[in-house]
Design a protein around this motif. Sequence first.
Motif, PDB file in Angstrom:
ATOM      1  N   ARG A 174       2.303  14.070  -1.267  1.00  0.00           N
ATOM      2  CA  ARG A 174       3.125  12.766  -1.048  1.00  0.00           C
ATOM      3  C   ARG A 174       4.600  13.518  -0.620  1.00  0.00           C
ATOM      4  N   PHE A 231       1.888   5.828   1.596  1.00  0.00           N
ATOM      5  CA  PHE A 231       1.812   6.984   2.182  1.00  0.00           C
ATOM      6  C   PHE A 231       0.490   7.313   2.981  1.00  0.00           C
ATOM      7  N   GLN A 275       8.692  11.761  -0.588  1.00  0.00           N
ATOM      8  CA  GLN A 275       8.575  11.106  -1.992  1.00  0.00           C
ATOM      9  C   GLN A 275       9.266   9.954  -1.920  1.00  0.00           C
TER      10      GLN A 275
END
Length: 691
Positions: free
Chosen positions: A530, A551, A533
């Motif tokens: 990730r 993502f 993030q």
Amino acid sequence: MEKPRLGPLLGVFCALLGGCRGEFSLLSGEAFPFSPDLSTLQSRHLKDLGESKALLVGINLFENGYPEEGLHILCLLARSGDPPVKEAAERYLWLFLPGAEINPWESVLSHFAGEAPPPWTEGGRLFGRALVETGGFQEFLEAFPPGGGEEGEDLLFYRALGAAGLPDGGAVWLAPYFLAVPAGEGHRRILALLEGGGGLPPDSPWEALVKGVEALLREDGPRALDLLEPLLGRSGENERGLTENLTALNRRAGRWTAGAAALLAAGKARSQGYYFHAAGRLLRWAGDLAGAAEAFEQAGTFSEAGGFEEQRSLWYLGETRIAGDPRRAPAILAELAPRWQDRDYFADTLESVTSACFSRRDWEALEALTETTELYGTGENQSRLAYLLARLSETGLWEGGRDRTALFRRAVEADPSGYYAWLARRGLQRTGHETEAGFGAVLEEPPDAPAPPLGADPVFQYLCQTAQADKALAWLEEGSLSGAAFDSGDYFLLAGLLSKTRILTGLRLLNRLPRRGSYALPEWELLYPRGFQELAELNARTYGLPPALLFGLVREESGFDPAIESHAGAVGLGQIMPSTGRDIVERMGRPSGDLKDPAFNLNLSAWYLRWLMDYLGDPMAALLSYNGGPGRIRAQRETWKDLPPDLALETVTPRETRLYGKKVFLSSLYYGSLYYDTSPEAAIRWFFPGL
């Protein structure tokens, strides 16, 4: 600045290795068995110490304040060590000496004086580099003559020297004729020789010739072709490069048929497959599919069995024959498949043929692919065909008499962690059969055993343990090229080191490995990291998107590299085209910004994906439009109406867009399972309502 004391330095190094302090105790404090002036160290001392340990000691000294002493040890090992250690020392010196604070090349020469290593070996390359760096040009050319080594090996070495920053990209070292020629002047001299009717002298530098012709192309393309074409069959080791250049130039100039004729004549005269292959490509562009197929068949005949040239020509032959008669695709594949030793070529062609069967609704042809796919296809090919036949049976579009449950199970078994396996698990649930349909189906338990000691390549392990990511990557790349063995654990180890700052590099590294059916949790997290993030989750919340979807999109678009630019001009994390970015900014009513800025790019990407979902009504159509354009996807949707959404996806064109939708779906499924407590079943139902 005073150097650190030698004993404590080595003591720290021993502690770093862990569990080796006893073995290295002789190297610390007063018990040091030979003079701390390591210039007196001899090969016999290293034998006593153990050469593998000495290699790591030399590297550590070289990197931590004792470059001369470390170099001394490494040169001794490079000169007279046992083969594995010798090769490792040579490779380390070749890769990392250019960045050293000292000028080591005189020392390298002194170590090899009187017994130079064979050319075209790791040690030979090191010796040749030292000759060049210290001005021994004539000695270098005598030791490494153009045309030496295996085919093309001389050019690879010269290019490596050029990449190291030598003048004129290394081209000036290709022959004595160019040693005294200033950079740039040599290109003009080669063109003067050619135009004067002298042809290509056997000792002239090919790199300079190519640069000169490329420069001429910008001014006069036909004249450049006239210079190159007469060289066919006369350029020795550079003939393949000449053939590729001529093919590209003829394509750009629209001289398809005439260019192919010259290449075919050269192929018949010299019985070399690459001439026929290049001619076949030109004939394809000219629309002469029959002539192209014949040329590709000849290319395979005159190429090494099982070699790259033959396998590539077979792929082109299959594509060309199928393009000429699509309905015979199953028979053509069955005929060519036994000759394909590289399954990736077969897999690529099979994917296109399967999609074409869906576009024609030719279910009999699809079923006819089964035997060939099971014999020669990849696990992904086998999983795909089994799933599609099961779904066609389930929906009543095809009645082939095959056991639907067995087909779903085959789809899972063939490629357990792939796209079709997850859809097949859902199919088994619908038919009332018990199956592990959660993320646990692909999750390995970590081993109970303690972490392994230093592996077969201690230098790689050391570089990773000391967080030297760039050096570890260079070591792995160079070692892989020279046949060194690295296992999947080495790749994951380095990917973990890269995961904080260079996610894309780590992902590309892991993509070289065959996909497994299951992984341990830390491996899954490296495969699906990730990046950015907080920014991604903020934008997902702002626009009502599942964070797993955003993502998944960014992973497949850019691998989380905010500065990446595609060949088409798309920029940044979400690969936004500048023109699309300007349109999005206007629609959003927000200030413009830099597409390489992660915050700006993610904001535009998330907004655009949300807009596409609202406009088209479902997430898969939105993803396909993100890649292929909403106008194209809206037009294609009219052809999908008789198919459920998972089968409709098989008809999408172009191929890149079709595969893109599947990749982002699969990534989104894994991100949801890993981080957001979303089951695979829920992800499938969201993307494909009704499944």
